[in-house]
Structure formats: C-alpha cells, structure tokens
Design an enzyme around this catalytic site. Structure first.
Site: not given
Ligand code: ATP
Ligand code: LTN
Length: 330
Positions: A199, A114, A196
């Site tokens: 969002k 990040k 990965k």
């Molecule tokens: P951002 O993109 O804003 O950093 P994010 O989409 O990674 O956020 P978080 O709020 O950080 O989402 O994560 C919430 C939960 O979702 C965490 O347990 C994270 O491990 C899980 N998660 C996020 N993206 C994935 C993915 N692509 N596959 C599986 N689990 C995920």
C-alpha cells in the site's frame, strides 16, 4: 474468553488497504471468527516506524478501523481495537527488548528492505518493529497469527523470543504459529510481479485498494504487466504476471488454478485481465457501501474503539503483570 483457541493479527494504518492485505490477511480473519476467539488491531504505533504526517495518520486510523468492520469483522464477536489505546503493548515491548538479541533483529528481511529504501536516518523504531509485534501477539496468548507470507519471519522471531523468555524465567507466553489461507498469501505488484503488492508503493498502478471504484479497478488490471506468450497458465517462474492474475482471480471465487486455466483456454490476455478486474470490482462493491455507512457514523466508531480497547487492556494486563513478576519488576 471461552475455551476456543486464540487468533491474533494486526494491520498498519499506513494507507488504504490493498487487495494484497485483503486476500492475504483480512479475508481470512473474517472466516476465522467462526472458530476462534479473535483479536484484531489497527497497529498505529507500528506505522510511525517510518515518517508519517500526524493529521493523516489520525484520519487513516479511523478509516482503517471502519474498513476492518466493513470487511465483515464484527466488533461484538471479535475484539477490534487501536494499538495506542492499549498501553500494555509498549510496556511489554520494553520487557521483551531486554531478552531480544541485536543479531536476531538484524536478520529481519523487512528491516533490511525498508532501511535500505530509506537510506539515512533510520529510526530505532524500525529496527525494533518485530519486538513490538511480538508484544502484540504474546499479550493475548495467541495460538495462531493469520498473516501474509511476508510476516512469517516476524512470527517465527516472536516464537523464539517467547520460548527464550519462558525457558529463562518460567512459562509465561503461549508459542504462536503463523497461519496462511489457501490462496492469496503473496499477492504481487501489478506493475512488477516479482515484488509484493504494497500500500505504500509510489506507483499507484501497482496496487488496487479496497476503495478504488469499479472503473479504476478495471483500468489498473487492464494495465497490469503480463508476460510473453499468450496462454493463461500458472507458472510463477516463467509467467509471473499471468500467475499473479490467476492467483488474484482464485481469491475472488475459490477456484483452483487448474479450473481457471480451463475456463480461459484459448482466451487472450486482454479478455482475461478484464475478467479478473470485474471479479475483484464485484468483490469490493459491497464492502465499499458498508464502509461509507460506517464512516458517516463517527460516534459509533469511537464508541466501539473505546469498548474494545478497554476489553483488550483487561486481558493484556494479566500477561503483562505475569511478565513483570518473572523479571522482578515491582
Ligand atoms: P506497508 O506497505 O505500509 O509496509 P503492507 O501493505 O505490507 O504495508 P501491512 O499493514 O504491513 O501491509 O500488512 C497487513 C497484513 O497484510 C499482513 O498480514 C501482511 O502479511 C499482509 N500483506 C501485505 N501485503 C500483502 C501481499 N501483497 N500479499 C499478501 N499479504 C499481504
Ligand atoms: N507487522 C505486521 C503488522 C502487525 C502484526 C502484529 C501482524 C503488527 N503487529 C501482530 C500480526 C500480529 C505487518 O503486517 N506488517
């Protein structure tokens, strides 16, 4: 709370949740409610480690809370609250900052990714993010932390911090373990299946959100990047695109990779993508109607937030007091 083990997790209100968040984390939370005492948190203080627009963040905090309830998290059975409404989190974070090493935080891959993406003016908060996350978990003496695979390193660091604190002062915190479901722990981007699904991706076709309508879901799957060849076979290394679609499909119906390969033997990529899109859209439809009902009832949401935050604070303060005492803080 009862004698059951404790599960704790959180999600940032940094955008509408994706199917990565759902299949990787939130869907498991819903299941865990049967066997664990659960606490789930909308981590709005984590979200401000990167720039946010205040009005948007406020709105998304509400929407995220409603989305969690819409997925089946029951605010009467589990504790579901907003992080900033429980002040114990930031105070324990400070206490833990004073037992965490710079070297440990510098090794965190999420920070490296990040901060690199952001380039300049990296916030101290982004660096400190895993310590606030450790405070979240340790305040509630959690035994397991259901997350996607990308958060494993943070949960392990939390465990190290807790262990050091316990050894230096006196036993204070339960050592938590990360918990992963059978499938979906790493859902990949539909546009670049080596990354990965996130969002906050700038390419809207890379992710499917829980609020995308049926046509959008199907369109995004139709456009998903696939691999050369024509067989529907799970092979992460040589066929990352198709493997990701097989993984997503298995999350919607609990079928094994082998069963899916058999089901689609001799079928072309186009038809398979459509089947995955339809299956995901079916999964989301019910959740979306519940979400709309909940969002229309702001009073109910505010009331649940308040009740749950009070309950969370009353548990958290006990651990916080203990930690303060250990450190000689009056
Ligand atoms: P951002 O993109 O804003 O950093 P994010 O989409 O990674 O956020 P978080 O709020 O950080 O989402 O994560 C919430 C939960 O979702 C965490 O347990 C994270 O491990 C899980 N998660 C996020 N993206 C994935 C993915 N692509 N596959 C599986 N689990 C995920
Ligand atoms: N960092 C997590 C969100 C998060 C979290 C937590 C997860 C904040 N606090 C405590 C589990 C336990 C993420 O998913 N990016």
């Amino acid at each position: 709370m009862s004698e059951r083990k404790i599960a704790y997790s959180a999600i940032q209100p940094s955008g509408v949740f994706t199917i990565g968040n759902y299949y990787g984390a939130v869907k498991n939370w819903v299941k865990l409610q049967q066997d664990f005492d659960c606490l789930f948190c909308v981590a709005n203080l984590h979200a401000i480690t990167v720039p946010q627009v205040a009005a948007e963040l406020r709105k998304r905090t509400f929407e995220s809370y409603a989305l969690l309830l819409a997925t089946g998290i029951d605010p009467e059975t589990s504790l579901v609250y907003v992080q900033s409404q429980v002040p114990a989190h930031t105070e324990l974070c400070w206490l833990l900052n004073c037992t965490t090493y710079m070297g440990e935080l510098s090794r965190m891959t999420q920070y490296k990714d990040k901060s690199q993406r952001q380039g300049k003016n990296i916030r101290v908060g982004l660096f400190d993010y895993p310590v606030l996350m450790a405070a979240d978990i340790l305040l509630y003496q959690a035994n397991i932390v259901p997350v996607g695979e990308d958060q494993k390193q943070h949960v392990e660091l939390c465990r190290d911090i807790a262990e050091r604190f316990n050894n230096t002062y006196a036993p204070t915190f339960t050592l938590p373990e990360p918990y992963f479901g059978l499938s979906g722990k790493k859902v990949k981007s539909l546009q670049d299946p080596t990354k990965k699904m996130s969002k906050s991706d700038s390419n809207l076709n890379a992710f499917v959100t829980l609020l995308d309508d049926r046509d959008t879901v199907i369109r995004k799957f139709k456009r998903a990047v696939t691999d050369s060849g024509s067989e529907i076979i799970y092979d992460e290394e040589n066929k990352p695109g198709i493997s990701n679609l097989i993984e997503i499909y298995s999350c919607t119906n609990d079928k094994t990779y082998l069963e899916i390969e058999k089901e689609f033997e001799g079928v072309g990529y186009g038809q398979f993508k459509l089947a995955v899109g339809e299956s995901v859209a079916d999964d989301l439809a019910k959740l979306q109607s519940r979400y709309n009902e909940l969002l229309a009832n702001k009073d109910y949401l505010e009331e649940q937030m308040k009740i749950n935050a009070e309950k969370a604070q009353s548990i958290a303060i006990k651990t916080l007091r203990k930690a303060r005492r250990r450190l000689g803080i009056i």
